[in-house]
Design a protein around this motif. Structure first.
Motif, PDB file in Angstrom:
ATOM      1  N   ALA A 230       0.959   8.687  -1.027  1.00 42.87           N
ATOM      2  CA  ALA A 230       1.072   7.426  -0.287  1.00 42.87           C
ATOM      3  C   ALA A 230       2.380   6.767  -0.699  1.00 42.87           C
ATOM      4  CB  ALA A 230      -0.105   6.508  -0.608  1.00 42.87           C
ATOM      5  N   GLU A 231       3.147   6.295   0.272  1.00 52.21           N
ATOM      6  CA  GLU A 231       4.445   5.688  -0.011  1.00 52.21           C
ATOM      7  C   GLU A 231       4.529   4.277   0.565  1.00 52.21           C
ATOM      8  OE1 GLU A 231       7.739   9.186  -0.330  1.00 52.21           O
ATOM      9  OE2 GLU A 231       7.139   8.635   1.695  1.00 52.21           O
ATOM     10  N   TYR A 232       5.185   3.420  -0.173  1.00 48.87           N
ATOM     11  CA  TYR A 232       5.457   2.062   0.270  1.00 48.87           C
ATOM     12  C   TYR A 232       6.947   1.816   0.116  1.00 48.87           C
ATOM     13  CZ  TYR A 232       5.383  -3.080   0.347  1.00 48.87           C
ATOM     14  OH  TYR A 232       5.632  -4.411   0.633  1.00 48.87           O
ATOM     15  N   GLN A 233       7.603   1.552   1.232  1.00 50.96           N
ATOM     16  CA  GLN A 233       9.046   1.345   1.239  1.00 50.96           C
ATOM     17  C   GLN A 233       9.766   2.511   0.566  1.00 50.96           C
ATOM     18  OE1 GLN A 233       9.913  -2.577  -0.311  1.00 50.96           O
ATOM     19  NE2 GLN A 233       8.893  -3.605   1.382  1.00 50.96           N
ATOM     20  N   GLY A 234       9.310   3.728   0.848  1.00 53.81           N
ATOM     21  CA  GLY A 234       9.975   4.928   0.356  1.00 53.81           C
ATOM     22  C   GLY A 234       9.644   5.314  -1.067  1.00 53.81           C
ATOM     23  N   GLU A 235       8.751   4.559  -1.728  1.00 55.24           N
ATOM     24  CA  GLU A 235       8.388   4.849  -3.111  1.00 55.24           C
ATOM     25  C   GLU A 235       6.929   5.273  -3.193  1.00 55.24           C
ATOM     26  OE1 GLU A 235       7.766   2.044  -6.913  1.00 55.24           O
ATOM     27  OE2 GLU A 235       9.858   2.229  -6.334  1.00 55.24           O
ATOM     28  N   ILE A 236       6.659   6.321  -3.979  1.00 56.40           N
ATOM     29  CA  ILE A 236       5.293   6.810  -4.136  1.00 56.40           C
ATOM     30  C   ILE A 236       4.463   5.762  -4.879  1.00 56.40           C
ATOM     31  CG2 ILE A 236       3.817   8.586  -5.177  1.00 56.40           C
ATOM     32  CD1 ILE A 236       6.208  10.509  -4.945  1.00 56.40           C
ATOM     33  N   VAL A 237       3.301   5.405  -4.295  1.00 60.07           N
ATOM     34  CA  VAL A 237       2.425   4.412  -4.923  1.00 60.07           C
ATOM     35  C   VAL A 237       1.031   4.972  -5.219  1.00 60.07           C
ATOM     36  CG1 VAL A 237       3.648   2.444  -3.931  1.00 60.07           C
ATOM     37  CG2 VAL A 237       1.749   3.469  -2.665  1.00 60.07           C
ATOM     38  N   ALA A 238       0.741   6.177  -4.742  1.00 58.68           N
ATOM     39  CA  ALA A 238      -0.554   6.790  -5.024  1.00 58.68           C
ATOM     40  C   ALA A 238      -0.476   8.283  -4.737  1.00 58.68           C
ATOM     41  CB  ALA A 238      -1.661   6.146  -4.185  1.00 58.68           C
ATOM     42  N   SER A 239      -1.334   9.035  -5.435  1.00 58.45           N
ATOM     43  CA  SER A 239      -1.324  10.491  -5.250  1.00 58.45           C
ATOM     44  C   SER A 239      -2.713  11.065  -5.477  1.00 58.45           C
ATOM     45  CB  SER A 239      -0.342  11.138  -6.238  1.00 58.45           C
ATOM     46  OG  SER A 239      -0.780  10.925  -7.586  1.00 58.45           O
ATOM     47  N   ILE A 240      -2.923  12.247  -4.928  1.00 61.78           N
ATOM     48  CA  ILE A 240      -4.139  13.021  -5.175  1.00 61.78           C
ATOM     49  C   ILE A 240      -3.830  14.469  -4.800  1.00 61.78           C
ATOM     50  CG2 ILE A 240      -5.213  12.848  -2.891  1.00 61.78           C
ATOM     51  CD1 ILE A 240      -7.887  12.263  -4.362  1.00 61.78           C
ATOM     52  N   ALA A 241      -4.532  15.406  -5.418  1.00 64.54           N
ATOM     53  CA  ALA A 241      -4.279  16.815  -5.122  1.00 64.54           C
ATOM     54  C   ALA A 241      -5.576  17.609  -5.157  1.00 64.54           C
ATOM     55  CB  ALA A 241      -3.288  17.402  -6.123  1.00 64.54           C
ATOM     56  N   ILE A 242      -5.605  18.678  -4.385  1.00 58.90           N
ATOM     57  CA  ILE A 242      -6.690  19.643  -4.414  1.00 58.90           C
ATOM     58  C   ILE A 242      -6.072  21.016  -4.683  1.00 58.90           C
ATOM     59  CG2 ILE A 242      -8.458  20.839  -3.065  1.00 58.90           C
ATOM     60  CD1 ILE A 242      -9.292  18.036  -3.830  1.00 58.90           C
ATOM     61  N   LEU A 243      -6.498  21.638  -5.783  1.00 64.03           N
ATOM     62  CA  LEU A 243      -5.973  22.946  -6.168  1.00 64.03           C
ATOM     63  C   LEU A 243      -7.079  23.984  -6.045  1.00 64.03           C
ATOM     64  CD1 LEU A 243      -3.998  21.940  -9.399  1.00 64.03           C
ATOM     65  CD2 LEU A 243      -3.308  21.717  -7.012  1.00 64.03           C
ATOM     66  N   ARG A 244      -6.788  25.100  -5.401  1.00 71.36           N
ATOM     67  CA  ARG A 244      -7.786  26.151  -5.287  1.00 71.36           C
ATOM     68  C   ARG A 244      -7.937  26.875  -6.617  1.00 71.36           C
ATOM     69  NH1 ARG A 244      -7.422  31.731  -1.830  1.00 71.36           N
ATOM     70  NH2 ARG A 244      -6.039  32.204  -3.567  1.00 71.36           N
TER      71      ARG A 244
ATOM     72  N   LEU B 112      -4.234   8.974  -8.691  1.00 76.55           N
ATOM     73  CA  LEU B 112      -3.704   7.788  -9.361  1.00 76.55           C
ATOM     74  C   LEU B 112      -3.168   6.815  -8.322  1.00 76.55           C
ATOM     75  CD1 LEU B 112      -3.057   6.538 -12.167  1.00 76.55           C
ATOM     76  CD2 LEU B 112      -0.800   7.573 -11.991  1.00 76.55           C
ATOM     77  N   VAL B 113      -3.411   5.524  -8.551  1.00 78.67           N
ATOM     78  CA  VAL B 113      -2.939   4.481  -7.637  1.00 78.67           C
ATOM     79  C   VAL B 113      -2.181   3.421  -8.434  1.00 78.67           C
ATOM     80  CG1 VAL B 113      -3.608   2.730  -5.942  1.00 78.67           C
ATOM     81  CG2 VAL B 113      -4.921   4.859  -6.121  1.00 78.67           C
ATOM     82  N   ASN B 114      -1.007   3.075  -7.964  1.00 81.96           N
ATOM     83  CA  ASN B 114      -0.228   1.986  -8.540  1.00 81.96           C
ATOM     84  C   ASN B 114      -1.112   0.731  -8.602  1.00 81.96           C
ATOM     85  OD1 ASN B 114       1.473  -0.414  -8.538  1.00 81.96           O
ATOM     86  ND2 ASN B 114       3.199   0.884  -8.053  1.00 81.96           N
ATOM     87  N   PRO B 115      -1.154   0.020  -9.745  1.00 77.53           N
ATOM     88  CA  PRO B 115      -2.016  -1.165  -9.878  1.00 77.53           C
ATOM     89  C   PRO B 115      -1.855  -2.180  -8.760  1.00 77.53           C
ATOM     90  CG  PRO B 115      -1.089  -0.579 -12.002  1.00 77.53           C
ATOM     91  CD  PRO B 115      -0.425   0.314 -10.995  1.00 77.53           C
ATOM     92  N   MET B 116      -0.666  -2.287  -8.224  1.00 77.21           N
ATOM     93  CA  MET B 116      -0.404  -3.251  -7.157  1.00 77.21           C
ATOM     94  C   MET B 116      -1.185  -2.911  -5.893  1.00 77.21           C
ATOM     95  SD  MET B 116       3.346  -4.271  -5.719  1.00 77.21           S
ATOM     96  CE  MET B 116       3.614  -5.046  -4.138  1.00 77.21           C
ATOM     97  N   PHE B 117      -1.555  -1.643  -5.746  1.00 77.68           N
ATOM     98  CA  PHE B 117      -2.217  -1.195  -4.520  1.00 77.68           C
ATOM     99  C   PHE B 117      -3.697  -0.881  -4.727  1.00 77.68           C
ATOM    100  CE2 PHE B 117       2.200  -0.760  -3.647  1.00 77.68           C
ATOM    101  CZ  PHE B 117       2.319  -1.010  -2.295  1.00 77.68           C
ATOM    102  N   ARG B 118      -4.210  -1.177  -5.913  1.00 77.32           N
ATOM    103  CA  ARG B 118      -5.636  -0.988  -6.135  1.00 77.32           C
ATOM    104  C   ARG B 118      -6.410  -2.087  -5.416  1.00 77.32           C
ATOM    105  NH1 ARG B 118      -4.835   0.344 -12.582  1.00 77.32           N
ATOM    106  NH2 ARG B 118      -3.638   2.262 -12.237  1.00 77.32           N
ATOM    107  N   GLY B 119      -7.484  -1.680  -4.765  1.00 77.81           N
ATOM    108  CA  GLY B 119      -8.273  -2.630  -3.998  1.00 77.81           C
ATOM    109  C   GLY B 119      -7.773  -2.845  -2.586  1.00 77.81           C
ATOM    110  N   THR B 120      -6.759  -2.086  -2.167  1.00 80.96           N
ATOM    111  CA  THR B 120      -6.207  -2.229  -0.812  1.00 80.96           C
ATOM    112  C   THR B 120      -6.755  -1.186   0.149  1.00 80.96           C
ATOM    113  OG1 THR B 120      -4.322  -0.756  -1.238  1.00 80.96           O
ATOM    114  CG2 THR B 120      -4.042  -3.096  -1.786  1.00 80.96           C
ATOM    115  N   GLY B 121      -7.484  -0.195  -0.379  1.00 85.52           N
ATOM    116  CA  GLY B 121      -7.989   0.876   0.474  1.00 85.52           C
ATOM    117  C   GLY B 121      -7.115   2.108   0.475  1.00 85.52           C
ATOM    118  N   VAL B 122      -5.952   2.045  -0.167  1.00 90.90           N
ATOM    119  CA  VAL B 122      -5.041   3.189  -0.199  1.00 90.90           C
ATOM    120  C   VAL B 122      -5.669   4.357  -0.965  1.00 90.90           C
ATOM    121  CG1 VAL B 122      -2.830   4.037  -1.093  1.00 90.90           C
ATOM    122  CG2 VAL B 122      -2.939   1.835   0.088  1.00 90.90           C
ATOM    123  N   GLY B 123      -6.242   4.068  -2.135  1.00 86.71           N
ATOM    124  CA  GLY B 123      -6.878   5.114  -2.928  1.00 86.71           C
ATOM    125  C   GLY B 123      -8.053   5.736  -2.198  1.00 86.71           C
TER     126      GLY B 123
END
Length: 308
Positions: A208-222, A234-245
């Motif tokens: 997830a990116e905000y203004q070109g900067e990564i603010v959250a991530s997740i991965a699935i590995l086989r 992981l979610v940037n604290p600023m974006f926790r509770g926003t629904g991004v995660g």
């Protein structure tokens, strides 16, 4: 908090001086800043009622009435009694007023172009992004969830992504949990191993990116034909509770349901908010081991989800 207040006040002083907003007349015109703003809002929203204009600008009705009277006398504003409410007046610009506003806007554009001309495209975009963020956060109707509306998502890795994700893990786990730098080294090692075996057809990373900067991530590995591992959520604290995660989590689980029979994840017992999300999705605790690592005493836990 005090240092933040001082920084904001310092910026306000710089900005008003830089644009000449403290001068009696704006851009060497016959108008003060307040008068020019009134002219602009009338031109942008015409026809507009006096009461609406007063509320929009937060200007005293008496002062506004005096300014409008002056505008009418000078022939830049037309004031008509409202057909719907005889007690109210509708305001619009005359041809002369539109010409005056166009001239002010041209001068303002030229002023801004002048003091930003030395900036590179990247610097200009950074400044504009920061201004947009200030406008969003200081708006009376600001809600953290509005940040989510400006977030974009992608599932294609680009150079620099893994390095930035390592930085995020090191910074936020130290900040939130008190983890030592040993944890950042561990994360860097997992990404090093990932690069060596990454298969775009079977491994998936969402960002997830905000203004070109990564603010959250997740991965699935086989891990096998039937099993996958969820990692690096992981979610940037600023974006926790926003629904991004939650959106990233749903993307990852949807992908798993289309390809695997089960998915597991490893976490620490201190991650209660994330664990609550895992449990709501159907994950169950399958193992818990006491450990002393990353400068902490904690339980390393495994959660599994069987996909029907």
């Amino acid at each position: 908090m005090k240092q933040h207040i001082q920084a904001i006040r310092s910026f306000n002083r710089f900005y008003t001086r830089h644009l000449g907003l403290l001068n009696d007349r704006l851009l060497d015109s016959n108008y003060s800043l307040a008068e020019a703003r009134i002219l602009f809002e009338i031109g942008t929203r015409q026809p507009i009622r006096m009461s609406e204009l007063s509320e929009l600008l937060g200007i005293d009705k008496g002062y506004l009435s005096r300014v409008i009277t002056g505008f009418v006398k000078s022939g830049v504003v037309l004031r008509r009694t409202s057909k719907d409410d005889k007690r109210s007046s509708n305001l619009s610009l005359t041809k002369k007023g539109e010409q005056k506003l166009a001239s002010l806007q041209l001068q303002s554009d030229q002023q801004v172009a002048g003091f930003t001309s030395r900036l590179s495209r990247e610097e200009l975009e950074s400044m504009v992004n920061s201004m947009n963020e200030i406008s969003l956060m200081l708006d009376e109707g600001y809600d953290k969830k509005k940040l989510a509306a400006a977030v974009t998502y992608r599932d294609k890795l680009q150079p620099g992504d893994l390095g930035y994700m390592t930085y995020m893990h090191g910074k936020y786990y130290a900040q939130d949990e008190g983890y030592s730098m040993e944890f950042e080294g561990y994360v860097a090692k997992t990404f090093f191993e990932f690069v060596g075996r990454y298969d775009e057809k079977n491994d998936k990373v969402w960002l997830a990116e905000y203004q070109g900067e990564i603010v959250a991530s997740i991965a699935i590995l086989r891990r096998s034909q039937k099993e996958a591992q969820l990692r690096w959520f992981l979610v940037n604290p600023m974006f926790r509770g926003t629904g991004v995660g939650s959106r990233l989590f749903d993307m990852a689980l949807s992908y798993c349901r289309s390809r695997f029979k089960s998915v597991y994840l490893m976490t620490a017992d201190t991650q209660q908010q994330a664990i609550a999300m895992y449990k709501r999705a159907g994950f169950t605790l399958t193992s818990s081991v006491d450990t002393n690592q990353w400068g902490m005493r904690l339980k390393e836990e495994r959660y599994d989800l069987i996909i029907s």
